[in-house]
Design an enzyme around this catalytic site. Structure first.
Site, mmCIF file in Angstrom:
data_model
loop_
_atom_site.group_PDB
_atom_site.id
_atom_site.type_symbol
_atom_site.label_atom_id
_atom_site.label_comp_id
_atom_site.label_asym_id
_atom_site.label_seq_id
_atom_site.Cartn_x
_atom_site.Cartn_y
_atom_site.Cartn_z
ATOM 1 N N TRP A 93 -2.444 4.450 -6.025
ATOM 2 C CA TRP A 93 -3.423 5.529 -6.064
ATOM 3 C C TRP A 93 -3.540 6.254 -7.393
ATOM 4 O O TRP A 93 -4.309 7.188 -7.523
ATOM 5 C CB TRP A 93 -3.208 6.556 -4.949
ATOM 6 C CG TRP A 93 -3.243 5.963 -3.590
ATOM 7 C CD1 TRP A 93 -3.607 4.698 -3.253
ATOM 8 C CD2 TRP A 93 -2.902 6.611 -2.368
ATOM 9 N NE1 TRP A 93 -3.524 4.505 -1.904
ATOM 10 C CE2 TRP A 93 -3.090 5.662 -1.331
ATOM 11 C CE3 TRP A 93 -2.469 7.894 -2.058
ATOM 12 C CZ2 TRP A 93 -2.847 5.961 -0.003
ATOM 13 C CZ3 TRP A 93 -2.223 8.200 -0.736
ATOM 14 C CH2 TRP A 93 -2.412 7.252 0.281
ATOM 15 N N GLY A 94 -2.755 5.922 -8.382
ATOM 16 C CA GLY A 94 -3.037 6.299 -9.748
ATOM 17 C C GLY A 94 -2.649 7.673 -10.231
ATOM 18 O O GLY A 94 -2.541 7.895 -11.422
ATOM 19 N N ASP A 144 -10.762 3.105 -5.095
ATOM 20 C CA ASP A 144 -11.344 1.863 -4.578
ATOM 21 C C ASP A 144 -12.754 1.687 -5.126
ATOM 22 O O ASP A 144 -13.537 2.635 -5.184
ATOM 23 C CB ASP A 144 -11.437 1.908 -3.052
ATOM 24 C CG ASP A 144 -10.089 1.980 -2.379
ATOM 25 O OD1 ASP A 144 -9.068 1.911 -3.070
ATOM 26 O OD2 ASP A 144 -10.065 2.119 -1.142
ATOM 27 N N ASP A 175 0.807 -1.210 0.000
ATOM 28 C CA ASP A 175 0.000 0.000 0.000
ATOM 29 C C ASP A 175 0.847 1.269 0.000
ATOM 30 O O ASP A 175 2.073 1.217 -0.098
ATOM 31 C CB ASP A 175 -0.947 -0.043 1.207
ATOM 32 C CG ASP A 175 -2.357 0.373 0.852
ATOM 33 O OD1 ASP A 175 -2.517 1.249 -0.005
ATOM 34 O OD2 ASP A 175 -3.305 -0.186 1.440
#
Length: 437
Positions: free
Chosen positions: A199-200, A220, A155
């Site tokens: 998170w892109g 998400d 993460d």
């Protein structure tokens, strides 16, 4: 996905395969070549996990027929650890909730025919506040492998200050990538499948293949049509990033986990599968309805996801109610196609709130040959629906519903089929004269 601290952007993750090849190249040794078929604990249970729950869930995957369908991995998410590392800096599973230890747990899973995955973070802490792996990458990689895990979801919470980390996001994830690579080279054991939560904002589809296998691409997912539609929309512009060694990960499958309609769940599963996303179930299997279970077990759809010949995603050939290349989170592209080892795959997605007919000319798809008629297989009704010549019309596609078709060549078009060209743009005679429709 874990809770995100205030002030951080919405979480985006990626599943990345790390092996012994140089870090600057995509890995192509066959390990992790196809999208993962797995179960993950977060969406159904969040931090309420323990060893008995994991084993019971694995037993359900078997008894419900999901393992036979191909789901062969059970992944723990956040909250499994003690709040502090041991005196030598090691991670330790919660001594109450995982009192038998992780070697016992992974042995249990492996005895049932599953592989096992675990979770950590690239920052100081995980998103739920447990120890992260920053500056412990090599130590944690060895620990995970010694426990029997071969998959790591990584993460992006609690990021160190710039003056400490001195890396962009690519470099931050490369730290664990290098640790996993070095571990595989040192031990001679197969490399750990590395799942990045990034998170892109840093566009992992542009660089992810240089460090691994797949990557999250969007926020998400939630069990709502608006969330599913927005993820499909975002991924419609980056399908070219997907192949055997680079998968756009659209987050977990929420089939049966909320209040979507049956047709919306079908659309959710179809889009994820045909776009070659990892298929990671996030549903409470003890309460799953039979119709949701049957969606997850659709072998004809799963076969496209797990195709051994074509690793590429389906892509839009026409957006539909919007002009082509328009980004619209509520009304994504509607007409999609792609290659498979058994024929050309089509996905027709009704993004409207009412039933609608959907029409297309076959050769709008780049994978269809002109002058050929095609057998039509419906991948949801599991029926052969005759042949299509020149075009196809799906009638009364349900609101937010989907049609998944497999078209296979059935010989030449009938003699005398008119018009001379199904699509009139630039249709010309041999003497150079354009033919009009």
């Amino acid at each position: 996905m874990p809770f995100k601290p205030a002030g951080l952007v919405t979480l985006l993750s990626a599943a990345v395969y790390i092996g012994s090849a140089p870090a600057v190249h995509a890995l192509q040794n066959g390990v992790g070549r196809l999208p993962a078929l797995a179960y993950n604990t977060w969406n159904a249970y969040q931090c309420n996990i323990n060893q008995d729950l994991i084993v019971t869930t694995a037993e359900l995957i078997v008894s419900l027929g999901l393992q036979d369908a191909g789901y062969n991995r059970v992944n723990l998410d956040d909250c499994w650890a003690m709040k502090n590392r041991t005196t030598d800096g090691s991670l330790e599973p919660d001594t109450t909730r995982f009192s038998k230890g992780f070697n016992w747990l992974t042995n249990q899973l492996q005895s049932m025919g599953f592989q096992a995955g675990i979770y950590s973070d690239s920052g100081w802490y995980t998103c739920a506040g447990y120890p992260g792996s920053f500056e412990h990458e090599a130590q944690d990689a060895e620990t995970f492998q010694n426990w029997g895990f071969d998959y790591l979801k990584f993460d992006n919470c609690y990021i160190p200050y710039d003056e400490i980390i001195r890396e962009g996001v690519y470099g931050k994830y490369q730290r664990m990538s290098n640790a996993l690579t070095n571990l595989s080279e040192t031990t001679g054991q197969p490399p750990i499948l590395f799942s990045l939560c990034e998170w892109g904002a840093d566009q992992p589809w542009l660089w992810g293949a240089s460090v691994g296998h797949s990557w999250r691409t969007t926020n998400d997912v939630t069990a709502t049509w608006s969330s599913v539609a927005s993820i499909i929309n975002a991924n419609s512009f980056i399908t070219q990033a997907t192949n055997f060694y680079g998968h756009n990960d659209m987050d977990m499958l929420e089939v049966g986990n909320g209040n979507m309609t049956y047709d919306e769940y079908k659309s959710h599963f179809t889009a994820w599968a045909l776009m070659k996303s990892p298929l990671i179930i996030g549903t409470n299997l003890s309460a799953i309805a039979n119709d949701s279970l049957e969606i997850l077990k659709n072998q004809e759809i799963l076969a496209i996801n797990q195709d051994n010949v074509y690793g590429t995603s389906i892509s839009p050939f026409r957006w539909g109610i919007n002009p082509d290349w328009v980004s619209n989170a509520s009304y994504p592209a509607q007409y999609w196609s792609g290659q498979s080892e058994n024929g050309t795959v089509f996905m027709l997605l009704n993004t409207l709130d009412e039933p609608t007919d959907m029409f297309f000319n076959l050769t709008e798809s780049p994978w269809i040959r002109a002058g050929i008629q095609y057998n039509v297989r419906d991948l949801w009704t599991h029926t052969d629906n005759g042949t299509a010549v020149r075009n196809f019309t799906a009638t009364a596609v349900p609101p937010h519903g989907v049609l998944a078709l497999l078209l296979t060549e059935a010989g030449d078009e009938p003699a005398g089929t008119m018009p001379l060209c199904a699509v009139w743009s630039q249709c010309a005679d041999q003497n150079g004269t354009y033919v009009q429709g």
